[in-house]
Design a protein around this motif. Structure first.
Motif, PDB file in Angstrom:
ATOM      1  N   HIS A 129     -38.837  99.416  -2.158  1.00  9.93           N
ATOM      2  CA  HIS A 129     -37.980 100.445  -2.756  1.00  9.93           C
ATOM      3  C   HIS A 129     -36.808 100.758  -1.847  1.00  9.93           C
ATOM      4  O   HIS A 129     -35.670 100.948  -2.312  1.00  9.93           O
ATOM      5  CB  HIS A 129     -38.799 101.708  -3.040  1.00  9.93           C
ATOM      6  CG  HIS A 129     -38.004 102.807  -3.657  1.00  9.93           C
ATOM      7  ND1 HIS A 129     -37.515 103.881  -2.938  1.00  9.93           N
ATOM      8  CD2 HIS A 129     -37.581 102.991  -4.939  1.00  9.93           C
ATOM      9  CE1 HIS A 129     -36.852 104.686  -3.740  1.00  9.93           C
ATOM     10  NE2 HIS A 129     -36.863 104.170  -4.957  1.00  9.93           N
ATOM     11  N   ARG A 130     -37.069 100.798  -0.544  1.00  8.18           N
ATOM     12  CA  ARG A 130     -36.004 101.067   0.427  1.00  8.18           C
ATOM     13  C   ARG A 130     -34.949  99.964   0.386  1.00  8.18           C
ATOM     14  O   ARG A 130     -33.756 100.216   0.579  1.00  8.18           O
ATOM     15  CB  ARG A 130     -36.633 101.169   1.818  1.00  8.18           C
ATOM     16  CG  ARG A 130     -35.780 101.888   2.855  1.00  8.18           C
ATOM     17  CD  ARG A 130     -36.621 102.309   4.047  1.00  8.18           C
ATOM     18  NE  ARG A 130     -37.290 101.204   4.706  1.00  8.18           N
ATOM     19  CZ  ARG A 130     -38.602 101.055   4.775  1.00  8.18           C
ATOM     20  NH1 ARG A 130     -39.409 101.932   4.204  1.00  8.18           N
ATOM     21  NH2 ARG A 130     -39.141 100.032   5.409  1.00  8.18           N
ATOM     22  N   GLU A 158     -34.134  98.468  -2.249  1.00  5.73           N
ATOM     23  CA  GLU A 158     -33.590  98.518  -3.613  1.00  5.73           C
ATOM     24  C   GLU A 158     -34.029  97.318  -4.450  1.00  5.73           C
ATOM     25  O   GLU A 158     -33.337  96.885  -5.371  1.00  5.73           O
ATOM     26  CB  GLU A 158     -32.062  98.637  -3.596  1.00  5.73           C
ATOM     27  CG  GLU A 158     -31.580  99.890  -2.878  1.00  5.73           C
ATOM     28  CD  GLU A 158     -30.065 100.028  -2.899  1.00  5.73           C
ATOM     29  OE1 GLU A 158     -29.376  99.036  -3.232  1.00  5.73           O
ATOM     30  OE2 GLU A 158     -29.578 101.125  -2.591  1.00  5.73           O
ATOM     31  N   ASP A 206     -37.780  99.820  -8.501  1.00  3.55           N
ATOM     32  CA  ASP A 206     -37.599 101.220  -8.876  1.00  3.55           C
ATOM     33  C   ASP A 206     -38.972 101.866  -8.932  1.00  3.55           C
ATOM     34  O   ASP A 206     -39.998 101.181  -9.081  1.00  3.55           O
ATOM     35  CB  ASP A 206     -36.936 101.326 -10.256  1.00  3.55           C
ATOM     36  CG  ASP A 206     -35.541 100.716 -10.269  1.00  3.55           C
ATOM     37  OD1 ASP A 206     -34.817 100.889  -9.272  1.00  3.55           O
ATOM     38  OD2 ASP A 206     -35.198 100.056 -11.273  1.00  3.55           O
ATOM     39  N   TYR A 240     -44.210 101.586 -10.680  1.00  7.40           N
ATOM     40  CA  TYR A 240     -43.161 100.759 -10.093  1.00  7.40           C
ATOM     41  C   TYR A 240     -42.688  99.700 -11.085  1.00  7.40           C
ATOM     42  O   TYR A 240     -43.457  99.222 -11.922  1.00  7.40           O
ATOM     43  CB  TYR A 240     -43.676 100.068  -8.828  1.00  7.40           C
ATOM     44  CG  TYR A 240     -44.156 101.021  -7.762  1.00  7.40           C
ATOM     45  CD1 TYR A 240     -43.290 101.481  -6.780  1.00  7.40           C
ATOM     46  CD2 TYR A 240     -45.474 101.464  -7.750  1.00  7.40           C
ATOM     47  CE1 TYR A 240     -43.726 102.368  -5.800  1.00  7.40           C
ATOM     48  CE2 TYR A 240     -45.917 102.356  -6.776  1.00  7.40           C
ATOM     49  CZ  TYR A 240     -45.047 102.801  -5.806  1.00  7.40           C
ATOM     50  OH  TYR A 240     -45.477 103.683  -4.843  1.00  7.40           O
ATOM     51  N   SER A 271     -36.207  96.207 -10.004  1.00  5.84           N
ATOM     52  CA  SER A 271     -34.819  96.643 -10.169  1.00  5.84           C
ATOM     53  C   SER A 271     -33.941  95.443 -10.524  1.00  5.84           C
ATOM     54  O   SER A 271     -34.385  94.295 -10.504  1.00  5.84           O
ATOM     55  CB  SER A 271     -34.311  97.279  -8.870  1.00  5.84           C
ATOM     56  OG  SER A 271     -34.160  96.270  -7.864  1.00  5.84           O
ATOM     57  N   ARG A 272     -32.673  95.700 -10.808  1.00  2.12           N
ATOM     58  CA  ARG A 272     -31.752  94.601 -11.104  1.00  2.12           C
ATOM     59  C   ARG A 272     -31.617  93.693  -9.892  1.00  2.12           C
ATOM     60  O   ARG A 272     -31.604  92.468 -10.010  1.00  2.12           O
ATOM     61  CB  ARG A 272     -30.387  95.160 -11.512  1.00  2.12           C
ATOM     62  CG  ARG A 272     -30.389  95.877 -12.859  1.00  2.12           C
ATOM     63  CD  ARG A 272     -29.019  96.385 -13.215  1.00  2.12           C
ATOM     64  NE  ARG A 272     -28.078  95.291 -13.401  1.00  2.12           N
ATOM     65  CZ  ARG A 272     -26.775  95.464 -13.646  1.00  2.12           C
ATOM     66  NH1 ARG A 272     -26.276  96.682 -13.720  1.00  2.12           N
ATOM     67  NH2 ARG A 272     -25.989  94.424 -13.810  1.00  2.12           N
ATOM     68  N   ASN A 273     -31.505  94.287  -8.706  1.00  2.00           N
ATOM     69  CA  ASN A 273     -31.442  93.464  -7.489  1.00  2.00           C
ATOM     70  C   ASN A 273     -32.740  92.687  -7.303  1.00  2.00           C
ATOM     71  O   ASN A 273     -32.739  91.530  -6.863  1.00  2.00           O
ATOM     72  CB  ASN A 273     -31.207  94.336  -6.261  1.00  2.00           C
ATOM     73  CG  ASN A 273     -29.772  94.819  -6.148  1.00  2.00           C
ATOM     74  OD1 ASN A 273     -28.916  94.428  -6.929  1.00  2.00           O
ATOM     75  ND2 ASN A 273     -29.532  95.693  -5.186  1.00  2.00           N
ATOM     76  N   THR A 291     -37.922  95.698 -17.121  1.00  2.51           N
ATOM     77  CA  THR A 291     -37.842  96.825 -16.202  1.00  2.51           C
ATOM     78  C   THR A 291     -38.521  98.040 -16.837  1.00  2.51           C
ATOM     79  O   THR A 291     -38.952  97.999 -17.988  1.00  2.51           O
ATOM     80  CB  THR A 291     -36.379  97.174 -15.893  1.00  2.51           C
ATOM     81  OG1 THR A 291     -35.765  97.731 -17.080  1.00  2.51           O
ATOM     82  CG2 THR A 291     -35.596  95.941 -15.447  1.00  2.51           C
TER      83      THR A 291
END
Length: 374
Positions: A105-106, A108, A111, A123, A126-128, A145
């Protein structure tokens, strides 16, 4: 397109002042205080966190099963050897999974969402995170997602992920109850993947309906399955490849026949592909439902009639498994099975199992409400 920081290949270090700004000191002479310590390293610093090969399995799972909690992730692998624990044993701890998820999460890559009513954190990728996962070879063609998932559906998605993790866990949670050992994530087929195969067919049938033509999915599927069976008999399609070649067949549907109330379209929560070594006509694969609330007698009658028709000729599925909380759903399914004289429980083609935690205790749906100020 914005540049994405590359956490996969490089280790960055905490910034230090440029060498020109550092104060130069004279090295102490022999016998003086400080002799032998040398100069400080201008590149000294703590390596920043990065995504590892082991972490990428978490990214893959998060992309397949949005809303998974830390317990589900903890069941995916055994603990790894460290300097303090050179001989690991057993599954990764839930706290260990939480630490990895905090790091991701840190960075990124994932999410997270904490449900104020249950206190459980879910959880999702994410897009990344999709980019990072694909960098490790996880295609996630049908990934999803958490975006857009309602609070009402969150618990359902979370427990679908939980059951999927139980199947994929090296602990082999279903070796006794189902005779199924640990499976790879390649063998766990998600609702998103089934929908991805079904949607183009649905669009074609919708167009046929607009043109006044037959748009019966059950009839379409029956024809498609017959063609696949002929291909297997002719040696053009290996039985082990049936599901991979025709994933749309994982969505069930009974042809519309007057007086017969089956499901016109029936898509389960999960499918477990157990046909890697299949050489004959009969499938070994499982249809899996995660049922948190009870449907009506009539609804279950249509479902069980459809499952019976499918497992009478088990080319795609041989068994169905319902995972439930409490006894309500299982009791009603047995009544429907007896009333319809389907014989699914007696033949072993339908099983009901409780959803359990990794320690074997039953999962309970928390309906606790948190009131501000209390």
């Amino acid at each position: 397109m914005a540049n994405i920081p590359n956490f996969l290949e490089e280790e960055d270090y905490d910034e230090q002042p440029p060498a020109a700004e550092m104060t130069e000191t004279t090295a102490p002479k022999f016998g003086e205080p400080g002799f032998g310590k040398g100069k400080s390293n201008p590149r000294k610093g703590t390596p920043r966190a990065r995504i590892t090969e082991a972490d990428s399995s978490f990214l893959r799972f998060a992309g397949m099963f949005p809303c998974a909690d830390a317990e589900a992730f903890s069941m995916l692998r055994n603990s790894q050897a460290t300097n303090l624990n050179p001989v690991p044993g057993g599954l990764l701890s839930i706290r260990g999974a939480e630490a990895i998820l905090r790091k991701l999460h840190r960075l990124e890559a994932i999410d997270r969402f904490r449900h104020a009513g249950t206190g459980i954190t879910s959880y999702g990728l994410s897009r990344n995170g999709f980019g990072y996962a694909r960098g490790y070879g996880h295609a996630l063609e049908h990934g999803a997602t958490m975006n857009g998932i309602s609070l009402e559906r969150l618990s359902h998605y979370r427990l679908i992920a939980h059951v999927a993790a139980l199947f994929a866990s090296p602990a082999g949670f279903f070796e006794d109850s189902l005779g199924v050992g640990p499976v790879s994530l390649d063998q766990v087929i998600t609702e998103h993947a089934m929908r991805g195969a079904f949607d183009p067919v649905k669009q074609g049938l919708d167009q046929r309906r607009k043109e006044g033509k037959t748009s019966d999915f059950g009839a379409w599927r029956k024809t498609k399955l017959s063609q696949a069976i002929e291909a297997m008999k002719a040696g053009k399609l290996a039985p082990a490849d049936l599901i991979e070649a025709h994933p749309v067949l994982l969505t069930l549907g009974m042809p519309k026949i007057e007086g017969v109330k089956g499901k016109a379209i029936y898509q389960p929560d999960l499918a477990i592909n157990l046909d890697q070594s299949r050489t004959g006509a009969k499938s070994n694969s499982l249809l899996v439902e995660i049922e948190l609330t009870r449907k009506s007698f009539e609804a279950y009658d249509a479902i069980l009639r459809t499952i019976k028709a499918e497992t009478d000729q088990p080319y795609v599925y041989s068994r169905a498994v319902y995972f439930t909380i409490g006894n309500s759903v299982g009791n009603l399914l047995r009544k429907v099975d007896a009333a319809g004289d389907y014989g699914l429980f007696a033949s072993g083609r339908l099983t009901v199992l409780p959803i359990t935690h990794r320690d074997g205790t039953p999962v309970q749906l928390s309906r606790r409400i948190v009131v501000e100020g209390r």
